[in-house]
Design a protein around this motif. Structure first.
Motif, mmCIF file in Angstrom:
data_model
loop_
_atom_site.group_PDB
_atom_site.id
_atom_site.type_symbol
_atom_site.label_atom_id
_atom_site.label_comp_id
_atom_site.label_asym_id
_atom_site.label_seq_id
_atom_site.Cartn_x
_atom_site.Cartn_y
_atom_site.Cartn_z
ATOM 1 N N PHE A 135 0.833 -1.195 0.000
ATOM 2 C CA PHE A 135 0.000 0.000 0.000
ATOM 3 C C PHE A 135 0.875 1.255 0.000
ATOM 4 C CE2 PHE A 135 -2.164 -3.497 1.970
ATOM 5 C CZ PHE A 135 -3.395 -3.495 1.339
ATOM 6 N N TYR A 136 0.623 2.158 -0.952
ATOM 7 C CA TYR A 136 1.445 3.357 -1.135
ATOM 8 C C TYR A 136 0.603 4.626 -1.193
ATOM 9 C CZ TYR A 136 5.286 0.262 -2.544
ATOM 10 O OH TYR A 136 6.264 -0.698 -2.586
ATOM 11 N N ILE A 137 1.266 5.757 -0.966
ATOM 12 C CA ILE A 137 0.626 7.068 -1.111
ATOM 13 C C ILE A 137 0.699 7.527 -2.563
ATOM 14 C CG2 ILE A 137 1.198 7.747 1.256
ATOM 15 C CD1 ILE A 137 3.380 9.584 0.063
ATOM 16 N N ASN A 138 -0.041 8.574 -2.883
ATOM 17 C CA ASN A 138 -0.015 9.270 -4.173
ATOM 18 C C ASN A 138 -0.405 8.388 -5.342
ATOM 19 O OD1 ASN A 138 0.622 11.685 -2.881
ATOM 20 N ND2 ASN A 138 2.795 11.199 -2.886
ATOM 21 N N ALA A 139 0.414 8.392 -6.406
ATOM 22 C CA ALA A 139 0.086 7.674 -7.648
ATOM 23 C C ALA A 139 1.189 6.689 -8.009
ATOM 24 C CB ALA A 139 -0.121 8.669 -8.780
ATOM 25 N N PRO A 140 0.839 5.622 -8.725
ATOM 26 C CA PRO A 140 1.849 4.620 -9.109
ATOM 27 C C PRO A 140 2.753 5.127 -10.224
ATOM 28 C CG PRO A 140 -0.253 4.058 -10.083
ATOM 29 C CD PRO A 140 -0.497 5.251 -9.191
ATOM 30 N N PRO A 141 3.907 4.473 -10.404
ATOM 31 C CA PRO A 141 4.755 4.792 -11.553
ATOM 32 C C PRO A 141 4.097 4.310 -12.846
ATOM 33 C CG PRO A 141 5.639 2.909 -10.366
ATOM 34 C CD PRO A 141 4.456 3.405 -9.584
ATOM 35 N N GLU A 143 7.436 6.397 -3.824
ATOM 36 C CA GLU A 143 6.352 6.726 -2.907
ATOM 37 C C GLU A 143 6.520 5.985 -1.580
ATOM 38 O OE1 GLU A 143 4.608 9.159 -3.562
ATOM 39 O OE2 GLU A 143 4.653 9.290 -5.738
ATOM 40 N N THR A 144 5.947 6.536 -0.536
ATOM 41 C CA THR A 144 6.042 5.955 0.804
ATOM 42 C C THR A 144 5.204 4.686 0.904
ATOM 43 O OG1 THR A 144 6.354 8.146 1.768
ATOM 44 C CG2 THR A 144 5.639 6.395 3.265
ATOM 45 N N LEU A 145 5.840 3.615 1.378
ATOM 46 C CA LEU A 145 5.140 2.360 1.645
ATOM 47 C C LEU A 145 4.435 2.498 2.986
ATOM 48 C CD1 LEU A 145 4.544 -0.647 1.003
ATOM 49 C CD2 LEU A 145 6.658 -1.194 2.232
ATOM 50 N N GLY A 166 -0.332 8.268 6.316
ATOM 51 C CA GLY A 166 -0.562 8.844 4.995
ATOM 52 C C GLY A 166 -1.903 8.410 4.446
ATOM 53 N N ILE A 167 -2.173 8.819 3.212
ATOM 54 C CA ILE A 167 -3.411 8.457 2.527
ATOM 55 C C ILE A 167 -3.084 7.448 1.433
ATOM 56 C CG2 ILE A 167 -5.336 9.290 1.130
ATOM 57 C CD1 ILE A 167 -5.002 11.992 2.584
ATOM 58 N N ILE A 168 -3.675 6.269 1.517
ATOM 59 C CA ILE A 168 -3.421 5.218 0.528
ATOM 60 C C ILE A 168 -4.023 5.650 -0.803
ATOM 61 C CG2 ILE A 168 -3.851 2.816 -0.133
ATOM 62 C CD1 ILE A 168 -4.011 2.204 2.907
ATOM 63 N N GLY A 169 -3.189 5.623 -1.853
ATOM 64 C CA GLY A 169 -3.643 5.979 -3.189
ATOM 65 C C GLY A 169 -3.691 4.791 -4.135
#
Length: 134
Positions: free
Chosen positions: A30-36, A45-47, A83-86
């Motif tokens: 699970f990561y923040i923001n957007a994927p590569p 991105e932060t895990l 954080g917020i999961i994206g």
């Protein structure tokens, strides 16, 4: 040119995806923001957390003419960071990314459904549903 595949061929693809995820123990990361751009690309991105998937990781099926893989849920882990999961990366036990999927809440229509998107260090991340369709 994209070649259309029959339902039985797409079900075979889903079976192959499940087998690859299950080899060595699949994970949902699970990561923040957007994927590569692709799951082959590393992310900066932060895990926020990871869940070890069940073996087998899910059930194969079909619905409305689509082949499906529905992950076994619920799965729960504690957040590593706030954080917020994206988005969520499905990976094998060696960390090779297979698929990056957007995450949302119930009713969002997204493939990954969580109990909450905002998480706090040590708090709970609960995977409520994950449906992959092709």
């Amino acid at each position: 040119m994209t070649t259309p595949l029959s339902l039985i061929a797409r079900k075979g693809q889903m079976a192959g995806l499940r087998a690859a995820l299950d080899a060595g123990g699949g994970k949902a990361l699970f990561y923040i923001n957007a994927p590569p751009a692709t799951p082959d690309d590393a992310t900066a991105e932060t895990l926020l957390g990871s869940i070890n998937l069940a073996t087998p990781s899910g059930a194969l099926g079909d619905a409305s003419g689509l082949a499906t893989l529905t992950l076994t849920v619920p799965q729960i882990t504690n957040a590593l960071a706030s954080g917020i999961i994206g988005w969520v990366r499905l990976a094998d036990g060696a960390g090779h990314g297979f698929m990056d999927l957007p995450a949302g809440l119930a009713g969002s229509g997204l493939p990954v459904i969580l109990n909450a998107l905002q998480v706090y260090t040590g708090g709970e991340i609960q995977l409520l549903a994950c449906l992959i369709a092709a």
